[in-house]
Design an enzyme around this catalytic site. Structure first.
Site, PDB file in Angstrom:
ATOM      1  N   ASP A 182       0.842  -1.207   0.000  1.00  0.00           N
ATOM      2  CA  ASP A 182       0.000   0.000   0.000  1.00  0.00           C
ATOM      3  C   ASP A 182       0.874   1.253   0.000  1.00  0.00           C
ATOM      4  O   ASP A 182       1.669   1.459   0.915  1.00  0.00           O
ATOM      5  CB  ASP A 182      -0.884  -0.002   1.259  1.00  0.00           C
ATOM      6  CG  ASP A 182      -1.861   1.162   1.276  1.00  0.00           C
ATOM      7  OD1 ASP A 182      -2.997   0.992   0.796  1.00  0.00           O
ATOM      8  OD2 ASP A 182      -1.489   2.259   1.758  1.00  0.00           O
ATOM      9  N   HIS A 191      -7.989   9.257  -2.053  1.00  0.00           N
ATOM     10  CA  HIS A 191      -7.408   9.263  -0.706  1.00  0.00           C
ATOM     11  C   HIS A 191      -8.312   9.946   0.326  1.00  0.00           C
ATOM     12  O   HIS A 191      -8.428   9.486   1.452  1.00  0.00           O
ATOM     13  CB  HIS A 191      -6.048   9.974  -0.762  1.00  0.00           C
ATOM     14  CG  HIS A 191      -5.084   9.536   0.295  1.00  0.00           C
ATOM     15  ND1 HIS A 191      -3.741   9.403   0.068  1.00  0.00           N
ATOM     16  CD2 HIS A 191      -5.266   9.204   1.598  1.00  0.00           C
ATOM     17  CE1 HIS A 191      -3.135   9.012   1.184  1.00  0.00           C
ATOM     18  NE2 HIS A 191      -4.038   8.886   2.128  1.00  0.00           N
ATOM     19  N   TYR A 204       2.638  10.022   0.056  1.00  0.00           N
ATOM     20  CA  TYR A 204       3.715   9.452   0.888  1.00  0.00           C
ATOM     21  C   TYR A 204       5.097   9.757   0.297  1.00  0.00           C
ATOM     22  O   TYR A 204       6.113   9.506   0.948  1.00  0.00           O
ATOM     23  CB  TYR A 204       3.584   7.932   1.046  1.00  0.00           C
ATOM     24  CG  TYR A 204       2.286   7.423   1.616  1.00  0.00           C
ATOM     25  CD1 TYR A 204       1.371   8.281   2.227  1.00  0.00           C
ATOM     26  CD2 TYR A 204       1.954   6.081   1.549  1.00  0.00           C
ATOM     27  CE1 TYR A 204       0.168   7.803   2.738  1.00  0.00           C
ATOM     28  CE2 TYR A 204       0.757   5.596   2.062  1.00  0.00           C
ATOM     29  CZ  TYR A 204      -0.130   6.467   2.644  1.00  0.00           C
ATOM     30  OH  TYR A 204      -1.317   5.984   3.140  1.00  0.00           O
ATOM     31  N   LYS A 250      -2.955   5.844  -4.293  1.00  0.00           N
ATOM     32  CA  LYS A 250      -4.110   6.718  -4.021  1.00  0.00           C
ATOM     33  C   LYS A 250      -3.917   8.088  -4.665  1.00  0.00           C
ATOM     34  O   LYS A 250      -2.793   8.589  -4.722  1.00  0.00           O
ATOM     35  CB  LYS A 250      -4.282   6.900  -2.494  1.00  0.00           C
ATOM     36  CG  LYS A 250      -4.159   5.596  -1.713  1.00  0.00           C
ATOM     37  CD  LYS A 250      -4.405   5.773  -0.232  1.00  0.00           C
ATOM     38  CE  LYS A 250      -3.988   4.519   0.536  1.00  0.00           C
ATOM     39  NZ  LYS A 250      -2.564   4.427   0.876  1.00  0.00           N
TER      40      LYS A 250
END
Ligand SMILES: NC(=O)c1ccc[n+]([C@@H]2O[C@H](COP(=O)([O-])OP(=O)(O)OC[C@H]3O[C@@H](n4cnc5c(N)ncnc54)[C@H](OP(=O)(O)O)[C@@H]3O)[C@@H](O)[C@H]2O)c1
Length: 278
Positions: A54, A117, A59, A84
């Site tokens: 994931d 997200h 990120y 996402k």
């Protein structure tokens, strides 16, 4: 949608999503992992047996995740990769562009799962783009994250495709039992982010969880992941520690009983451990 039985399975069981795609019930989260640590962690997670990875644009580690996948030497088809769309890319055209950038960074030809997200901006436009990419085979399943029931219903009202997943903050201190029931009724699989609440609120030293773990010869982490699994929730724990990564996989050889489940239910405080993110 169906929850696979553990019986006789040496590897991680899978669940059939609403659109028929199979997804591992336990995966590896990568929030906060960057650069070489991220690359090595992902490669080692795959070696240890994780198949679900994931990540997310926000990120800032999609390149490192992609490098870790490459380094592992795994056959792409046996992996399940999720990313996402971040808020700034909401809308039809931005979502299409963001998807291609994500794919390029990951060095992949397709994604197994792509999520919105957060429920902000033109999510209907994003969803149309995701539906098209899904039809074109560039994404195997599409879904949501951090959507409540009202937001989910409003998105699906005009949509052709039902979300396969809703990824929500879920752990023993925020159990989201009502959401879980509603999603199950709607045929949407729930996935837990921060399955350990990132260790906040003393999760790893919680006496109730310690006592239940001790009874089964398991750690608090394994007890919590087993609890998620028995509730029918997919969990994606993150760890930068190789021993923890392996520990977190060893949850398919024991079972929590009704009393254990009841005691964990009583830990629900029905409040987020991440108020700074809402
Ligand atoms: N959709 C969203 O909005 C959203 C938001 C947040 C996160 N996520 C996803 O969910 C994933 C998981 O959430 P998270 O990373 O925030 O937190 P988490 O998985 O709940 O917790 C991670 C923490 O647990 C520790 N840990 C892991 N295994 C352990 C073990 N066996 N024993 C003791 N400590 C252990 C890790 O430390 P060590 O590294 O030392 O093991 C780390 O500090 C993320 O990585 C990300 O992929 C999604």
């Amino acid at each position: 949608m169906g929850w696979a039985s553990d019986k006789g399975q040496a590897s991680i069981p899978q669940v059939r999503l609403g659109n028929g795609v199979m997804m591992p019930v336990l995966g590896f989260g990568t929030y906060g992992l960057r650069g070489d640590v991220c690359m090595e962690s992902v490669a080692d997670a795959i070696t240890a047996g994780y198949r679900l990875i994931d990540t997310a644009k926000v990120y800032q580690n999609e390149e490192a995740v992609g490098a870790g996948i490459k380094k592992s030497g795994i056959d792409r088809k046996s992996l399940f990769v999720t990313s996402k769309i971040w808020v700034e890319d909401a809308g039809y055209e931005p979502a299409k562009r963001a998807f291609q950038t994500t794919l390029d960074k990951l060095q992949l030809e397709y994604l197994d799962l792509y999520l919105i997200h957060r429920p902000r901006g033109d999510v209907n436009g994003s969803w149309r783009a995701m539906e098209e990419l899904n039809t074109a085979g560039k994404i195997k399943a599409i879904g949501l994250s951090n959507f409540d029931q009202t937001q989910l219903s409003s998105l699906t009202a005009g949509a052709k495709t039902k979300p396969a997943i809703n990824q929500l903050e879920t752990h023993p201190f925020l159990q989201e039992t009502g959401e879980l029931e509603s999603l199950r009724t709607a045929g949407v699989q729930m996935e837990a982010w921060a399955p350990f609440a990132e260790g906040r609120n003393g999760l790893f030293t919680n006496p109730v969880l310690e006592q239940i773990g001790k009874k089964h010869g398991k750690t608090v982490a394994q007890t919590v992941l087993r609890w998620h699994h028995q509730r029918g929730v997919i969990a994606i724990p993150r760890s930068s520690n190789p021993e923890h990564r392996r520990e977190n996989l060893a949850i398919f050889d024991f079972k929590l009983d009704a009393d254990d489940m009841h005691k964990i239910s009583a830990l629900d405080e029905n409040r987020s451990q991440f108020p700074e993110w809402t």
